[in-house]
Design a protein around this motif. Structure first.
Motif, PDB file in Angstrom:
ATOM      1  N   PHE A  59       0.836  -1.197   0.000  1.00 50.25           N
ATOM      2  CA  PHE A  59       0.000   0.000   0.000  1.00 50.25           C
ATOM      3  C   PHE A  59       0.875   1.252   0.000  1.00 50.25           C
ATOM      4  CE2 PHE A  59      -2.012  -3.396   2.394  1.00 50.25           C
ATOM      5  CZ  PHE A  59      -3.189  -3.564   1.701  1.00 50.25           C
ATOM      6  N   PRO A  60       1.647   1.478  -1.065  1.00 47.05           N
ATOM      7  CA  PRO A  60       2.559   2.627  -1.089  1.00 47.05           C
ATOM      8  C   PRO A  60       1.850   3.955  -0.929  1.00 47.05           C
ATOM      9  CG  PRO A  60       2.267   1.696  -3.287  1.00 47.05           C
ATOM     10  CD  PRO A  60       1.636   0.739  -2.329  1.00 47.05           C
ATOM     11  N   LYS A  61       0.593   4.030  -1.363  1.00 52.95           N
ATOM     12  CA  LYS A  61      -0.125   5.293  -1.280  1.00 52.95           C
ATOM     13  C   LYS A  61      -0.559   5.611   0.142  1.00 52.95           C
ATOM     14  CE  LYS A  61      -1.916   5.019  -6.006  1.00 52.95           C
ATOM     15  NZ  LYS A  61      -3.131   5.006  -6.856  1.00 52.95           N
ATOM     16  N   GLN A  62      -0.536   4.589   1.024  1.00 54.76           N
ATOM     17  CA  GLN A  62      -1.027   4.800   2.380  1.00 54.76           C
ATOM     18  C   GLN A  62       0.094   5.027   3.383  1.00 54.76           C
ATOM     19  OE1 GLN A  62      -3.600   1.610   3.498  1.00 54.76           O
ATOM     20  NE2 GLN A  62      -4.849   1.719   1.664  1.00 54.76           N
ATOM     21  N   ILE A  63       1.349   5.007   2.912  1.00 53.66           N
ATOM     22  CA  ILE A  63       2.476   5.128   3.847  1.00 53.66           C
ATOM     23  C   ILE A  63       2.387   6.425   4.636  1.00 53.66           C
ATOM     24  CG2 ILE A  63       4.974   5.395   4.017  1.00 53.66           C
ATOM     25  CD1 ILE A  63       5.287   3.517   1.711  1.00 53.66           C
ATOM     26  N   SER A  64       2.123   7.506   3.940  1.00 51.79           N
ATOM     27  CA  SER A  64       2.096   8.801   4.612  1.00 51.79           C
ATOM     28  C   SER A  64       0.992   8.890   5.652  1.00 51.79           C
ATOM     29  CB  SER A  64       1.922   9.915   3.577  1.00 51.79           C
ATOM     30  OG  SER A  64       0.708   9.722   2.862  1.00 51.79           O
ATOM     31  N   SER A  65      -0.081   8.143   5.451  1.00 53.56           N
ATOM     32  CA  SER A  65      -1.184   8.195   6.409  1.00 53.56           C
ATOM     33  C   SER A  65      -1.033   7.200   7.542  1.00 53.56           C
ATOM     34  CB  SER A  65      -2.517   7.925   5.684  1.00 53.56           C
ATOM     35  OG  SER A  65      -2.517   6.616   5.118  1.00 53.56           O
ATOM     36  N   ILE A  66      -0.254   6.125   7.308  1.00 49.13           N
ATOM     37  CA  ILE A  66      -0.079   5.094   8.331  1.00 49.13           C
ATOM     38  C   ILE A  66       0.933   5.514   9.385  1.00 49.13           C
ATOM     39  CG2 ILE A  66       0.750   2.758   8.772  1.00 49.13           C
ATOM     40  CD1 ILE A  66      -0.391   1.909   6.129  1.00 49.13           C
ATOM     41  N   ILE A  67       2.095   6.012   8.938  1.00 45.70           N
ATOM     42  CA  ILE A  67       3.173   6.333   9.867  1.00 45.70           C
ATOM     43  C   ILE A  67       2.790   7.446  10.845  1.00 45.70           C
ATOM     44  CG2 ILE A  67       5.544   7.186  10.055  1.00 45.70           C
ATOM     45  CD1 ILE A  67       6.209   5.701   7.533  1.00 45.70           C
ATOM     46  N   PRO A  68       2.237   8.577  10.399  1.00 47.91           N
ATOM     47  CA  PRO A  68       1.905   9.620  11.373  1.00 47.91           C
ATOM     48  C   PRO A  68       0.860   9.191  12.397  1.00 47.91           C
ATOM     49  CG  PRO A  68       1.947  10.503   9.146  1.00 47.91           C
ATOM     50  CD  PRO A  68       1.986   9.001   9.026  1.00 47.91           C
ATOM     51  N   SER A  69      -0.033   8.306  12.022  1.00 51.39           N
ATOM     52  CA  SER A  69      -1.103   7.918  12.936  1.00 51.39           C
ATOM     53  C   SER A  69      -0.661   6.934  13.996  1.00 51.39           C
ATOM     54  CB  SER A  69      -2.263   7.306  12.140  1.00 51.39           C
ATOM     55  OG  SER A  69      -1.846   6.073  11.550  1.00 51.39           O
ATOM     56  N   GLY A  70       0.539   6.376  13.857  1.00 42.08           N
ATOM     57  CA  GLY A  70       1.031   5.414  14.831  1.00 42.08           C
ATOM     58  C   GLY A  70       0.617   3.998  14.545  1.00 42.08           C
ATOM     59  N   ARG A  71      -0.233   3.778  13.546  1.00 46.17           N
ATOM     60  CA  ARG A  71      -0.688   2.428  13.233  1.00 46.17           C
ATOM     61  C   ARG A  71       0.437   1.567  12.687  1.00 46.17           C
ATOM     62  NH1 ARG A  71      -5.555   3.115   9.365  1.00 46.17           N
ATOM     63  NH2 ARG A  71      -4.513   5.087   8.897  1.00 46.17           N
ATOM     64  N   PHE A  72       1.409   2.194  12.052  1.00 48.09           N
ATOM     65  CA  PHE A  72       2.540   1.430  11.501  1.00 48.09           C
ATOM     66  C   PHE A  72       3.301   0.708  12.610  1.00 48.09           C
ATOM     67  CE2 PHE A  72       7.105   1.320  10.474  1.00 48.09           C
ATOM     68  CZ  PHE A  72       7.069   0.455   9.400  1.00 48.09           C
ATOM     69  N   PHE A  73       3.638   1.423  13.692  1.00 45.59           N
ATOM     70  CA  PHE A  73       4.377   0.817  14.793  1.00 45.59           C
ATOM     71  C   PHE A  73       3.529  -0.234  15.505  1.00 45.59           C
ATOM     72  CE2 PHE A  73       5.891   0.722  19.211  1.00 45.59           C
ATOM     73  CZ  PHE A  73       7.228   0.415  18.997  1.00 45.59           C
ATOM     74  N   LYS A  74       2.235   0.040  15.643  1.00 46.07           N
ATOM     75  CA  LYS A  74       1.350  -0.908  16.313  1.00 46.07           C
ATOM     76  C   LYS A  74       1.189  -2.207  15.526  1.00 46.07           C
ATOM     77  CE  LYS A  74      -1.404   2.580  18.758  1.00 46.07           C
ATOM     78  NZ  LYS A  74      -2.753   3.172  18.919  1.00 46.07           N
ATOM     79  N   SER A  75       1.400  -2.134  14.202  1.00 44.31           N
ATOM     80  CA  SER A  75       1.236  -3.328  13.378  1.00 44.31           C
ATOM     81  C   SER A  75       2.409  -4.292  13.499  1.00 44.31           C
ATOM     82  CB  SER A  75       1.059  -2.934  11.907  1.00 44.31           C
ATOM     83  OG  SER A  75       2.265  -2.374  11.393  1.00 44.31           O
ATOM     84  N   LEU A  76       3.504  -3.848  14.106  1.00 44.77           N
ATOM     85  CA  LEU A  76       4.678  -4.697  14.253  1.00 44.77           C
ATOM     86  C   LEU A  76       4.463  -5.728  15.352  1.00 44.77           C
ATOM     87  CD1 LEU A  76       7.511  -1.987  14.100  1.00 44.77           C
ATOM     88  CD2 LEU A  76       6.674  -3.415  12.223  1.00 44.77           C
ATOM     89  N   THR A  77       5.195  -6.840  15.259  1.00 42.74           N
ATOM     90  CA  THR A  77       5.149  -7.845  16.322  1.00 42.74           C
ATOM     91  C   THR A  77       5.886  -7.311  17.544  1.00 42.74           C
ATOM     92  OG1 THR A  77       7.209  -8.915  15.617  1.00 42.74           O
ATOM     93  CG2 THR A  77       5.149  -9.705  14.623  1.00 42.74           C
ATOM     94  N   LEU A  78       5.616  -7.890  18.690  1.00 43.00           N
ATOM     95  CA  LEU A  78       6.285  -7.469  19.918  1.00 43.00           C
ATOM     96  C   LEU A  78       7.795  -7.618  19.788  1.00 43.00           C
ATOM     97  CD1 LEU A  78       6.279  -6.595  22.875  1.00 43.00           C
ATOM     98  CD2 LEU A  78       5.917  -8.994  23.505  1.00 43.00           C
ATOM     99  N   HIS A  79       8.225  -8.730  19.182  1.00 41.46           N
ATOM    100  CA  HIS A  79       9.657  -8.976  19.019  1.00 41.46           C
ATOM    101  C   HIS A  79      10.308  -7.870  18.195  1.00 41.46           C
ATOM    102  CE1 HIS A  79      13.107 -11.714  19.195  1.00 41.46           C
ATOM    103  NE2 HIS A  79      13.377 -11.314  17.958  1.00 41.46           N
TER     104      HIS A  79
END
Length: 299
Positions: A59-79
């Protein structure tokens, strides 16, 4: 040779004919950047980097909207969260403290421009974690920087990467265990997730066994050489974490001392837990019999 050494096992080899040339890497941005660029990915563990990029790759078009909202970091595994955050903290803290302790040290970076001081400090923070390339003479470091380097070497890189040490995740969980016990909590948690008891037990076991290997090798090496205690400790911690840094002691060791360092590097590379499992075998009666519980005083 540099590429293979950096990317695969990070042993800290030097092929330059002038033995002092390796100490000038902090003034050669291309060489320094090349070493850092090759050292960090295997130390962090490449699959983490691929995983970090995968949520956004489709979803290259959504990168700018994902990172600022914090959802990008939340999508990562705990590890992955632990690895990335702990790596960033160690690099930034290591760079800042090295710059602070060495800023006025004429034997290392005192005579360099500010930009090169920061560059050399960052390189020292990176190389102690796994690489072993000396950007400044390790024997000329101030005592606080040398102690900081010991800590960074002992922690090392991240799990499943090519770096050794107890690993960043182990250090992070150890710190969380301490904070949880101080706070009176009965469980250990990070980023809103509870760490399993098995992971907690393994964390403590890895730290204790790695410390034991380092301690035994330090005692043995102290018995066969009259070098200063800090130089001996620097040598054994570097060997335990298979870093490759030295304060000039390696070349002066006798045959017994070299065997001690070789053995320490072997145990450090294979891993104390792996060795214990290999020699301990399976215990069919484990967890079958449970003894009564009784409270004891600790600390």
């Amino acid at each position: 040779m540099y590429k293979i050494a950096d990317l695969n096992i990070s042993p800290g080899h030097n092929l330059l004919k002038n033995p002092e040339r390796v100490l000038l890497h902090h003034r050669d941005f291309l060489i320094l950047y090349y070493c850092i660029e090759e050292v960090l990915p295997p130390g962090v563990y490449l699959p983490h980097l691929f995983y970090v990029s995968s949520p956004c790759s489709s979803f290259p078009k959504q990168i700018s909207s994902i990172i600022p909202s914090g959802r990008f970091f939340k999508s990562l595994t705990l590890h992955s969260k632990i690895v990335l955050i702990s790596t960033a903290v160690l690099l930034i803290t290591g760079t800042g403290l090295t710059l602070f302790f060495e800023y006025n040290n004429p034997l290392t970076i005192a005579n360099l421009p500010l930009g090169e001081k920061i560059q050399a400090s960052f390189f020292q923070s990176v190389t102690t974690r796994t690489a072993g390339f000396a950007g400044v003479p390790q024997e000329d470091l101030t005592n606080p920087t040398a102690i900081l380097s010991l800590l960074l070497m002992f922690i090392g890189g991240s799990p499943v990467g090519t770096a050794s040490g107890i690993k960043t995740v182990t250090a992070a969980v150890l710190l969380s265990i301490t904070v949880s016990m101080i706070g009176g909590k009965t469980s250990v948690s990070l980023f809103g997730r509870t760490i399993s008891k098995q992971a907690v037990y393994k964390t403590v076991a890895v730290a204790v066994m790695s410390f034991s290997v380092m301690l035994v090798s330090t005692l043995l090496l102290s018995a066969v050489t009259d070098a200063p205690a800090l130089d001996i400790l620097y040598e054994t911690v570097s060997a335990t974490a298979t870093v490759g840094l030295s304060r000039g002691l390696t070349g002066t060791l006798n045959n017994v001392g070299k065997i001690i360092i070789i053995s320490t590097m072997y145990f450090g590379r294979v891993g104390p837990i792996s060795m214990a499992i290999a020699f301990g075998g399976k215990n069919p009666s484990r967890n079958i019999i449970k003894n009564p519980t009784e409270e004891i005083s600790i600390g």
